[in-house]
Design a protein around this motif. Structure first.
Motif, PDB file in Angstrom:
ATOM      1  N   PHE A 134      23.955   9.507  34.569  1.00 47.74           N
ATOM      2  CA  PHE A 134      23.272  10.617  35.224  1.00 47.74           C
ATOM      3  C   PHE A 134      22.261  11.210  34.261  1.00 47.74           C
ATOM      4  O   PHE A 134      22.308  10.970  33.049  1.00 47.74           O
ATOM      5  CB  PHE A 134      24.271  11.685  35.702  1.00 47.74           C
ATOM      6  CG  PHE A 134      24.943  12.456  34.597  1.00 47.74           C
ATOM      7  CD1 PHE A 134      24.438  13.677  34.163  1.00 47.74           C
ATOM      8  CD2 PHE A 134      26.097  11.973  33.993  1.00 47.74           C
ATOM      9  CE1 PHE A 134      25.058  14.398  33.154  1.00 47.74           C
ATOM     10  CE2 PHE A 134      26.725  12.684  32.981  1.00 47.74           C
ATOM     11  CZ  PHE A 134      26.205  13.897  32.555  1.00 47.74           C
ATOM     12  N   SER A 135      21.323  11.982  34.819  1.00 53.87           N
ATOM     13  CA  SER A 135      20.261  12.591  34.012  1.00 53.87           C
ATOM     14  C   SER A 135      20.138  14.062  34.366  1.00 53.87           C
ATOM     15  O   SER A 135      20.461  14.472  35.493  1.00 53.87           O
ATOM     16  CB  SER A 135      18.920  11.892  34.259  1.00 53.87           C
ATOM     17  OG  SER A 135      18.998  10.521  33.933  1.00 53.87           O
ATOM     18  N   GLN A 136      19.663  14.860  33.414  1.00 56.97           N
ATOM     19  CA  GLN A 136      19.449  16.290  33.627  1.00 56.97           C
ATOM     20  C   GLN A 136      18.226  16.740  32.851  1.00 56.97           C
ATOM     21  O   GLN A 136      17.914  16.199  31.791  1.00 56.97           O
ATOM     22  CB  GLN A 136      20.663  17.099  33.155  1.00 56.97           C
ATOM     23  CG  GLN A 136      21.913  16.885  33.983  1.00 56.97           C
ATOM     24  CD  GLN A 136      23.106  17.657  33.444  1.00 56.97           C
ATOM     25  OE1 GLN A 136      23.282  17.772  32.235  1.00 56.97           O
ATOM     26  NE2 GLN A 136      23.937  18.188  34.326  1.00 56.97           N
ATOM     27  N   THR A 137      17.550  17.752  33.387  1.00 59.69           N
ATOM     28  CA  THR A 137      16.417  18.357  32.697  1.00 59.69           C
ATOM     29  C   THR A 137      16.708  19.838  32.470  1.00 59.69           C
ATOM     30  O   THR A 137      17.103  20.545  33.386  1.00 59.69           O
ATOM     31  CB  THR A 137      15.115  18.207  33.505  1.00 59.69           C
ATOM     32  OG1 THR A 137      14.860  16.815  33.698  1.00 59.69           O
ATOM     33  CG2 THR A 137      13.944  18.840  32.764  1.00 59.69           C
ATOM     34  N   ALA A 138      16.542  20.266  31.227  1.00 57.38           N
ATOM     35  CA  ALA A 138      16.825  21.654  30.873  1.00 57.38           C
ATOM     36  C   ALA A 138      15.577  22.324  30.315  1.00 57.38           C
ATOM     37  O   ALA A 138      14.726  21.680  29.691  1.00 57.38           O
ATOM     38  CB  ALA A 138      17.948  21.708  29.840  1.00 57.38           C
ATOM     39  N   PHE A 139      15.477  23.643  30.550  1.00 58.33           N
ATOM     40  CA  PHE A 139      14.424  24.481  29.965  1.00 58.33           C
ATOM     41  C   PHE A 139      15.106  25.542  29.106  1.00 58.33           C
ATOM     42  O   PHE A 139      16.076  26.167  29.527  1.00 58.33           O
ATOM     43  CB  PHE A 139      13.582  25.148  31.054  1.00 58.33           C
ATOM     44  CG  PHE A 139      12.811  24.173  31.903  1.00 58.33           C
ATOM     45  CD1 PHE A 139      11.526  23.786  31.551  1.00 58.33           C
ATOM     46  CD2 PHE A 139      13.385  23.637  33.043  1.00 58.33           C
ATOM     47  CE1 PHE A 139      10.825  22.884  32.326  1.00 58.33           C
ATOM     48  CE2 PHE A 139      12.685  22.733  33.835  1.00 58.33           C
ATOM     49  CZ  PHE A 139      11.411  22.351  33.473  1.00 58.33           C
ATOM     50  N   SER A 140      14.590  25.723  27.915  1.00 61.55           N
ATOM     51  CA  SER A 140      15.221  26.659  26.991  1.00 61.55           C
ATOM     52  C   SER A 140      14.158  27.562  26.376  1.00 61.55           C
ATOM     53  O   SER A 140      13.392  27.134  25.504  1.00 61.55           O
ATOM     54  CB  SER A 140      15.971  25.898  25.892  1.00 61.55           C
ATOM     55  OG  SER A 140      16.569  26.783  24.983  1.00 61.55           O
ATOM     56  N   PRO A 141      14.093  28.834  26.797  1.00 63.16           N
ATOM     57  CA  PRO A 141      13.123  29.764  26.224  1.00 63.16           C
ATOM     58  C   PRO A 141      13.735  30.633  25.132  1.00 63.16           C
ATOM     59  O   PRO A 141      14.956  30.738  24.996  1.00 63.16           O
ATOM     60  CB  PRO A 141      12.746  30.628  27.427  1.00 63.16           C
ATOM     61  CG  PRO A 141      14.028  30.706  28.218  1.00 63.16           C
ATOM     62  CD  PRO A 141      14.757  29.392  27.990  1.00 63.16           C
ATOM     63  N   LYS A 142      12.897  31.264  24.329  1.00 61.86           N
ATOM     64  CA  LYS A 142      13.347  32.281  23.381  1.00 61.86           C
ATOM     65  C   LYS A 142      12.212  33.255  23.118  1.00 61.86           C
ATOM     66  O   LYS A 142      11.030  32.899  23.201  1.00 61.86           O
ATOM     67  CB  LYS A 142      13.840  31.672  22.072  1.00 61.86           C
ATOM     68  CG  LYS A 142      12.758  31.149  21.142  1.00 61.86           C
ATOM     69  CD  LYS A 142      13.343  30.866  19.770  1.00 61.86           C
ATOM     70  CE  LYS A 142      12.243  30.575  18.746  1.00 61.86           C
ATOM     71  NZ  LYS A 142      12.767  30.461  17.377  1.00 61.86           N
ATOM     72  N   PHE A 143      12.584  34.495  22.802  1.00 64.72           N
ATOM     73  CA  PHE A 143      11.617  35.545  22.496  1.00 64.72           C
ATOM     74  C   PHE A 143      12.156  36.361  21.317  1.00 64.72           C
ATOM     75  O   PHE A 143      13.356  36.511  21.143  1.00 64.72           O
ATOM     76  CB  PHE A 143      11.399  36.476  23.703  1.00 64.72           C
ATOM     77  CG  PHE A 143      11.039  35.770  24.965  1.00 64.72           C
ATOM     78  CD1 PHE A 143       9.721  35.387  25.209  1.00 64.72           C
ATOM     79  CD2 PHE A 143      12.010  35.461  25.910  1.00 64.72           C
ATOM     80  CE1 PHE A 143       9.392  34.718  26.371  1.00 64.72           C
ATOM     81  CE2 PHE A 143      11.687  34.798  27.074  1.00 64.72           C
ATOM     82  CZ  PHE A 143      10.367  34.425  27.316  1.00 64.72           C
ATOM     83  N   GLY A 144      11.253  36.899  20.544  1.00 61.96           N
ATOM     84  CA  GLY A 144      11.665  37.736  19.427  1.00 61.96           C
ATOM     85  C   GLY A 144      10.623  38.785  19.113  1.00 61.96           C
ATOM     86  O   GLY A 144       9.431  38.609  19.402  1.00 61.96           O
ATOM     87  N   LEU A 145      11.068  39.861  18.516  1.00 65.55           N
ATOM     88  CA  LEU A 145      10.167  40.945  18.134  1.00 65.55           C
ATOM     89  C   LEU A 145      10.644  41.540  16.812  1.00 65.55           C
ATOM     90  O   LEU A 145      11.831  41.810  16.639  1.00 65.55           O
ATOM     91  CB  LEU A 145      10.139  42.031  19.212  1.00 65.55           C
ATOM     92  CG  LEU A 145       8.980  43.026  19.164  1.00 65.55           C
ATOM     93  CD1 LEU A 145       7.642  42.316  19.398  1.00 65.55           C
ATOM     94  CD2 LEU A 145       9.175  44.121  20.209  1.00 65.55           C
ATOM     95  N   VAL A 146       9.705  41.716  15.876  1.00 62.24           N
ATOM     96  CA  VAL A 146       9.995  42.289  14.576  1.00 62.24           C
ATOM     97  C   VAL A 146       9.019  43.424  14.315  1.00 62.24           C
ATOM     98  O   VAL A 146       7.814  43.270  14.496  1.00 62.24           O
ATOM     99  CB  VAL A 146       9.871  41.237  13.445  1.00 62.24           C
ATOM    100  CG1 VAL A 146      10.003  41.897  12.080  1.00 62.24           C
ATOM    101  CG2 VAL A 146      10.906  40.144  13.615  1.00 62.24           C
ATOM    102  N   TYR A 147       9.551  44.574  13.888  1.00 63.69           N
ATOM    103  CA  TYR A 147       8.703  45.671  13.449  1.00 63.69           C
ATOM    104  C   TYR A 147       9.137  46.100  12.058  1.00 63.69           C
ATOM    105  O   TYR A 147      10.327  46.266  11.788  1.00 63.69           O
ATOM    106  CB  TYR A 147       8.795  46.871  14.400  1.00 63.69           C
ATOM    107  CG  TYR A 147       7.989  48.059  13.915  1.00 63.69           C
ATOM    108  CD1 TYR A 147       6.599  48.007  13.901  1.00 63.69           C
ATOM    109  CD2 TYR A 147       8.621  49.198  13.430  1.00 63.69           C
ATOM    110  CE1 TYR A 147       5.850  49.074  13.415  1.00 63.69           C
ATOM    111  CE2 TYR A 147       7.886  50.270  12.956  1.00 63.69           C
ATOM    112  CZ  TYR A 147       6.497  50.198  12.951  1.00 63.69           C
ATOM    113  OH  TYR A 147       5.750  51.249  12.466  1.00 63.69           O
TER     114      TYR A 147
END
Length: 822
Positions: A578-591
């Motif tokens: 079987f096959s699968q497609t994944a999306f993986s986001p990330k966000f960051g903020l530094v002050y």
């Protein structure tokens, strides 16, 4: 545990006050000036992460990724110094004026970028247990204060001072990570098992890519360890990272001049270890380095021994000013007796017990002969090509081939009630009390193999666009796993758990070999993991300086996973592809309220896993959905008082979805709708309050529970989550230079709270007790000689690790090492 103790919220304030008291003069900014400049190599390359200091003081800093440095010092005349191993040091006179900046002319050092990990500063370094910059955590060279993700760095300098020889041992210096299992030596098992932020993880990453192992990892070739925390699927995918994070080992690199160091170590339990670190140039633009170690050690128990050999050759080639190559190999060989693992055959509820103190385990009994051994081998090969496209754009192409192998026996023991023992072996007498027996078993591997191949291409850039600085990476990644792991097992009868007259050594190699010969391998009595998996990925990440104090980061990964199916020993397909497609986001903020000294950070990070197919209520195979872990985290990072106070304080919350769980009332079926929550607090301090003292300290608290699960575990803490509370501390003191140069002492230890290794309604709750370990070291570190005497577990504490298991750990050990540098 719904909230943390109130004193956690003020811990950072207390630490800052202590530093103000210890360093009152540092608060008087009016008497200080600034020293600033830039360092480049002889070939014009910027020299990042280079340590610089003022002789005879604790003033100093390290260069950033542009080669620039800046630090404050009291007004006066000094000598600024940089020194590398094997190279002539650079010294410059500087005068510091109160309230002004002294601009040092550009400094050129006779070194290449490959030597920057070999820095040896003659002046007192502000904080020798820190590394400010990582190139692997974000796959972009970033200062820790610019990075919106939490991670811990454990340096080679700390290894040496504590007399640490394995990666597993080094992790005692990182908050929030706890050992669950020692390495089994079995192919595919991946070395030791740890829990990080409530999830099981292993040491499977080397220099940012796959580097699989089977046994404990010798640290002879390690420059530093990076414990990267939280789901990291965006940059590392699903096969190398767990939902709690990952462990990245960064290796030593060749440099341009000759250097060598030999060492020998002895200790109780017959410890003998010999090491060699040899570096030599092979012409103008070629350097070779070899790190190797042979170790032998017995056991604190009556049986048990371990022989390991590690060799890590590496070759650096500079083809021209734009193109360079790095070729490396990593070879680990081991022949080890199994360490006792106690599993529950009868549940704790059936046995009427809730903690290990109610069992009659003989702590110093191995329960089998040490001639029952397993052979393990890990052969890892790496190639890297770096190409400078322009001053702002570089290409990195990486190849990795990891090959693990194991063959041999691995005894383990079931805990049983007397009633069950009598059922299995009716000849056993009915003794007073209960739980008087164990059921001896073995799970062997038969020429098991796991190979992993990874090819990765990274394009890194550093551009100003739209009035903002962009540091980015765009990458392509291919990973392939090819597994032929063959497990099989036999039983060796019921024996008493603690009888001083019983011959436990009769469970030996001759008995195991005879039993195996009488039971040839078939599909009916083996447990094969025969499969092939391919993963194709593309990812991108950008770190944007919105202002000189506000930094945003964002990234995304697209991951195509192809499972080629699983097969039995005789080649029959047991699960479909079987096959699968994944999306993986990330966000960051530094002050940064205080630029380059104090950062406030927050992140959203994602991790994902591709589970194996499962059976539904009708016994039909179901293709699984992708499991996802989403983390939110916020905290503070410190680089205060000229880097004398470094640290991270953070709070995180991780939610996992699509967990496979049993269907209520179904004997065989499962459903994929389970959820889990893990939240916690972590604090880490790496400090140099005064010139002679260095401190490494950490504390972690984790609250994990199943939020949607079978009624048997609903709302309970998973048995993989480890202990809710843990702490680490190490304090190092070096005598002043004018007393006995290089003489010092270190003292520290670890605290771990109670660990529920069984936790369900049907089986009951079983806890391993909390423990506190005390360790120490005395060392003499000179230019050519280093002696270290260390003591581990000084109080001879009986303590256990495990998840679902009980694993006795080593008693006190004293180790003496001597090293000579050419």
């Amino acid at each position: 545990m719904n909230k943390f103790p109130p004193y956690f919220s003020c811990s950072i304030a207390v630490i800052a006050i202590i530093f103000l008291l210890l360093n009152p003069s540092d608060t008087l900014a009016q008497s200080r000036g600034t020293v600033a400049g830039k360092v480049v190599t002889s070939k014009g390359e910027v020299a990042d992460n280079v340590s610089i200091g003022l002789i005879g003081t604790s003033y100093g800093s390290t260069t950033n990724n542009a080669g620039e440095f800046s630090f404050k010092a009291h007004a006066g005349s000094y000598t600024l110094i940089i020194s590398y191993v094997g190279l002539q040091r650079v010294e410059l006179p500087v005068s510091v004026t109160a309230g002004q900046t002294t601009a040092v002319p550009q400094i050129t050092i006779n070194a290449s970028l490959l030597q920057l990990s070999e820095v040896n500063v003659i002046a007192s370094r502000a904080n020798r247990f820190t590394r400010k910059i990582s190139v692997d955590v974000c796959k972009i060279p970033l200062n820790n204060l610019e990075n919106a993700q939490s991670y811990t760095t454990i340096t080679n300098e700390l290894f040496k001072e504590q007399n640490i020889f394995t990666v597993d041992e080094s992790l005692r210096n990182s908050p929030g990570i706890q050992k669950l299992w020692d390495a089994t030596g079995r192919a595919g098992d991946g070395g030791g098992y740890f829990t990080l932020r409530g999830f099981v993880t292993q040491t499977s990453v080397r220099n940012g890519i796959a580097g699989l192992v089977t046994s404990g990892i010798d640290a002879i070739n390690i420059d530093k360890i990076e414990v990267i925390k939280g789901p990291s699927g965006t940059l590392y995918g699903s096969t190398l990272s767990s939902f709690g994070g990952l462990i990245n080992r960064v290796t030593k690199k060749p440099y341009d001049t000759f250097g060598a160091e030999i060492g020998h170590t002895v200790g109780n339990y017959d410890l003998n270890r010999t090491t060699l670190d040899l570096n030599t140039p092979l012409g103008t633009n070629v350097s070779f380095r070899l790190n190797t170690a042979y170790s032998y050690e017995g056991s604190f128990q009556n049986y048990g021994k371990s022989r390991t050999f590690a060799a890590a050759p590496s070759l650096a080639i500079k083809a021209n000013d734009k193109l360079s190559f790095l070729l490396e190999a990593e070879m680990f060989y081991g022949r080890n007796s199994a360490k006792p693992f106690f599993f529950f055959y009868s549940s704790p509820k059936e046995m009427g017990i809730t903690n290990v103190n109610q069992l009659n385990i003989d702590y110093k009994q191995a329960y089998s002969n040490d001639n029952i051994a397993s052979y393990s081998r890990s052969l890892n090969y790496f190639g890297q090509a770096n190409y400078k496209i322009s001053d702002k754009l570089t290409s990195q192409t990486v190849f990795s081939s990891s090959n693990s192998f194991s063959n041999g026996a691995s005894p383990y023991y079931y805990l049983v009630t007397d009633a069950l023992a009598g059922t299995i072996d009716p000849t056993k007498p009915d003794l007073p009390g209960n739980n008087n027996y164990i059921f001896r078993n073995d799970q062997s591997t038969a020429n098991s193999r796991l190979t992993a191949t990874e090819i990765q291409e990274n394009i890194n850039g550093d551009f100003d666009f739209g009035g903002m600085r962009h540091r980015f990476v765009v990458g392509l990644d291919f990973q392939r796993e090819n597994s032929r792991q063959i497990y099989f097992g036999n039983s060796y009868g019921i024996v008493p758990i603690n009888d001083p007259t019983f011959d436990y050594g009769a469970f030996n190699k001759q008995l195991v070999d005879a039993t195996n010969a009488a039971n040839p391998l078939t599909s009916a009595n083996t447990y094969p993991y025969i499969y092939k998996k391919n993963t194709y990925s593309a990812y991108a990440s950008d770190v944007i300086n919105l202002t000189d104090r506000l930094i945003a980061s964002l990234g995304v990964r697209v991951d195509r996973y192809e499972n080629k199916g699983a097969y039995s020993l005789d080649g029959v397909q047991t699960s479909k592809p079987f096959s699968q497609t994944a999306f993986s986001p990330k966000f960051g903020l530094v002050y940064q309220p205080i630029k380059d000294a104090l950062s406030l950070f927050a992140n959203y990070q994602n991790g994902f896993q591709n589970p194996n197919p499962f059976q539904d209520a009708n016994n039909q195979a179901v293709q699984p959905k992708i499991q996802n872990a989403n983390q939110i985290e916020g905290g503070v990072k410190l680089g205060l008082f000229n880097d004398k106070l470094n640290g991270t304080v953070s709070y995180y919350r991780i939610n996992v979805t699509n967990i496979i769980r049993p269907i209520p009332g179904s004997a065989i079926g499962s459903v994929q709708d389970g959820t889990q929550n893990s939240k916690g607090f972590e604090a880490e301090i790496v400090a140099n309050p005064v010139a002679a003292i260095n401190i490494v300290a950490g504390f972690a608290c984790n609250d994990s529970k199943f939020t949607k699960a079978d009624a048997d575990v609903q709302g309970l803490r998973p048995n993989t989550a480890g202990s809710p509370y843990s702490g680490n501390l190490y304090i190092s003191y070096r005598l002043p230079q004018n007393t006995i140069k290089g003489l010092g002492v270190g003292l520290g230890g670890n605290y771990v709270s109670r660990n529920k290794i069984i936790n369900s309604v049907s089986q009951g709750t079983f806890e391993l007790p909390s423990y506190t370990l005390l360790n120490s070291s005395v060392f003499l570190d000179r230019a050519k000689l280093r002696f270290t005497l260390s003591g581990n577990n000084l109080t001879n504490k009986h303590y256990y690790t495990g998840y679902t298991t009980i694993n006795p750990q080593k008693l006190h050990q004293f180790i003496l090492s001597a090293n000579y540098k050419f």
